[in-house]
Design a protein around this motif. Sequence first.
Motif, mmCIF file in Angstrom:
data_model
loop_
_atom_site.group_PDB
_atom_site.id
_atom_site.type_symbol
_atom_site.label_atom_id
_atom_site.label_comp_id
_atom_site.label_asym_id
_atom_site.label_seq_id
_atom_site.Cartn_x
_atom_site.Cartn_y
_atom_site.Cartn_z
ATOM 1 N N LYS A 268 -38.475 -21.967 40.785
ATOM 2 C CA LYS A 268 -39.142 -21.147 39.755
ATOM 3 C C LYS A 268 -39.816 -22.021 38.694
ATOM 4 O O LYS A 268 -40.974 -21.815 38.368
ATOM 5 N N SER A 269 -39.077 -22.989 38.181
ATOM 6 C CA SER A 269 -39.640 -23.804 37.101
ATOM 7 C C SER A 269 -40.786 -24.674 37.598
ATOM 8 O O SER A 269 -41.800 -24.837 36.913
ATOM 9 N N THR A 270 -40.629 -25.210 38.797
ATOM 10 C CA THR A 270 -41.702 -26.019 39.382
ATOM 11 C C THR A 270 -42.946 -25.153 39.574
ATOM 12 O O THR A 270 -44.064 -25.576 39.300
ATOM 13 N N GLY B 34 -33.378 -27.919 30.350
ATOM 14 C CA GLY B 34 -33.332 -28.884 31.440
ATOM 15 C C GLY B 34 -34.605 -28.795 32.255
ATOM 16 O O GLY B 34 -35.132 -29.791 32.739
ATOM 17 N N ASP B 35 -35.110 -27.572 32.363
ATOM 18 C CA ASP B 35 -36.314 -27.337 33.153
ATOM 19 C C ASP B 35 -37.550 -27.948 32.531
ATOM 20 O O ASP B 35 -38.568 -28.067 33.196
ATOM 21 N N LYS B 36 -37.472 -28.268 31.253
ATOM 22 C CA LYS B 36 -38.661 -28.827 30.611
ATOM 23 C C LYS B 36 -39.125 -30.077 31.339
ATOM 24 O O LYS B 36 -40.300 -30.403 31.347
ATOM 25 N N VAL C 178 -42.126 -14.948 32.255
ATOM 26 C CA VAL C 178 -40.706 -14.841 31.899
ATOM 27 C C VAL C 178 -39.876 -15.233 33.112
ATOM 28 O O VAL C 178 -39.886 -14.554 34.139
ATOM 29 N N GLU C 179 -39.171 -16.344 32.990
ATOM 30 C CA GLU C 179 -38.340 -16.822 34.100
ATOM 31 C C GLU C 179 -36.910 -16.296 33.947
ATOM 32 O O GLU C 179 -36.341 -16.340 32.865
ATOM 33 N N THR C 180 -36.355 -15.763 35.029
ATOM 34 C CA THR C 180 -34.946 -15.337 34.973
ATOM 35 C C THR C 180 -34.082 -16.493 35.475
ATOM 36 O O THR C 180 -34.581 -17.438 36.061
HETATM 37 MG MG LIG Z 1 -35.510 -23.032 36.514
#
Ligand SMILES: [Mg+2]
Length: 360
Positions: free
Chosen positions: A104-106, A140-142, A189-191
């Motif tokens: 998701k974050s990528t 952390g995802d940053k 909006v990431e869950t």
């Molecule tokens: Mg993530």
Amino acid sequence: MPYLYLVTKKPSKSALSEVPGVDAQASLNPNLKQRNIKRKQIDVESTLEKLLAGDRTALSQAITLVESTRPSDFPTADKLVQACLEHSGKSIRIGITGVPGVGKSTFVERFGLEWIEKNHKVAVLAVDPSSAKTGGSILGDKTRMNRLSQNENAFIRPSPSAGSLGGVARKTRETMILCEAAGYDIILVETVGVGQSETSVKRMVDLFALLLLPGAGDELQGIKRGIMEMADLILLNKADSGQERKAQLAAAEVRRALKLYPDDPRGWTIPVEPISAVEGTNIPEVIDEIEKFRRHMELKGHWHELRSSQALWWLDDTIGELLHSYWLQQGDNATRLSEVKAKVQSGEMSPLAGARRLFG
Ligand SMILES: [Mg+2]
Ligand SMILES: Nc1nc2c(ncn2[C@@H]2O[C@H](COP(=O)(O)OP(=O)(O)O)[C@@H](O)[C@H]2O)c(=O)[nH]1
């Protein structure tokens, strides 16, 4: 009674952690409290002016204000959100879900940069009710959003750390309004993807994208039927490094599975596409699909409906949240709840019996 969540008596530590919107840590840790007290009062008019001019510092401060757990901040926060409302709503609100590790974050990094290429401004928010414990997954995802976080047309905000899902969801909605007033027209909006935040996110977005992994069975991905049904767009991620064919096959399989579901009453056929978030494959096509979705919804008059349902859900969720915190402040409800919780946890009492006892 202007503010239901005004804490009228000093609750116990355990009671405080139950109150939605009250961050127990901030209330109990004197250093944090000190920091809160030092924060300078926000003037609604000048903050609004700066927000409308796209001032990022003002936006950060405004978000900190709406996330504040100090009852004395609530009226100013409400006024600011209210003032921003008429300048909001011009965005596409996109929810992104999928199990942890699906990418998701990528994806958000690639996808966000792609929108910016097309002259949009992107805000990334997260709904993570567990972030108080984990330190905030999006933080952390940053590292996965390295380029996006440095881009002047992107704004990334970690999940507010208030304990309850209701509280986190409400603050995310308010943050969304502030971001829109500041000119961000793509809201992502990431869950966390562990099953509880999906419904809340679905209720605040226009389009819900589900990321899946090719090859992993449904059970393996923990994808419940309900979540498939919520999706407006399904992406098979990691279609790279020799997995391309597998992703194609998986996409075909998902399309077949979707045929068994009832047709979308809005006449939307859910696109199912293989992508690679790492390599950027098919990301522009995803944007095309989203623009198509918007046009489709606008043409059929569903876009307006979507937004009014979101507003009603917001009202509904807020009422639920206020009732909960109001109830907790009455009499010895907080203590009674702790006792019942212990019994439910040990299996001595069923959750239903527990809830009935509290209201009996
Ligand atoms: Mg993530
Ligand atoms: N091969 C490949 N790996 C990916 C892709 N997208 C994400 N990953 C990797 O999968 C892991 C989890 O990604 P992340 O974005 O943190 O997933 P999240 O937990 O869903 O946010 C990381 O090691 C990523 O580098 C992709 O498209 N292809």
